[in-house]
Design a protein around this motif. Sequence first.
Motif, short mmCIF file in Angstrom:
data_model
loop_
_atom_site.label_atom_id
_atom_site.label_comp_id
_atom_site.label_asym_id
_atom_site.label_seq_id
_atom_site.Cartn_x
_atom_site.Cartn_y
_atom_site.Cartn_z
N ASN A 146 0.83 -1.20 0.00
CA ASN A 146 0.00 0.00 0.00
C ASN A 146 0.86 1.25 0.00
O ASN A 146 0.54 2.24 -0.64
N ALA A 147 1.96 1.18 0.73
CA ALA A 147 2.89 2.32 0.76
C ALA A 147 3.51 2.53 -0.62
O ALA A 147 3.67 3.66 -1.08
N ASN A 173 1.14 4.19 -2.92
CA ASN A 173 0.98 5.61 -2.64
C ASN A 173 2.04 6.47 -3.33
O ASN A 173 1.87 7.67 -3.45
N LYS A 184 1.87 8.42 -8.90
CA LYS A 184 1.13 9.65 -9.12
C LYS A 184 -0.32 9.32 -9.48
O LYS A 184 -0.57 8.40 -10.28
N PRO A 185 -1.27 10.05 -8.92
CA PRO A 185 -2.70 9.75 -9.16
C PRO A 185 -3.08 9.73 -10.64
O PRO A 185 -3.90 8.92 -11.06
#
Length: 91
Positions: free
Chosen positions: A4-5, A8, A11-12
């Motif tokens: 998960n890290a 993150n 980039k969205p």
Amino acid sequence: MEWNAVANFIKPELLMVVAVCWVIGYILKQTPKIPDWTIIYAVTLAAIILVVLTTGLNVDSVLQAILCSAVAVYGNQLVKQTAKAKEGNEQ
């Protein structure tokens, strides 16, 4: 470090690349003549091409592409292994 890290760090605006990589991997997996060991390389190459076309050629683009392909492959394995574990518990 958890996945998960790692996710993150992506980039969205490149999350669609993760989805495209997942689909490419799925299609390649269903193709009989393609060895499984080549799929990760094909997915990574596709991610690099897509990200470079989207954001331009630079070191960050290549790193983002590697992260996108890694998360796509990891996500696919997570789904497969979870389904496999559920099958084992049902028997």
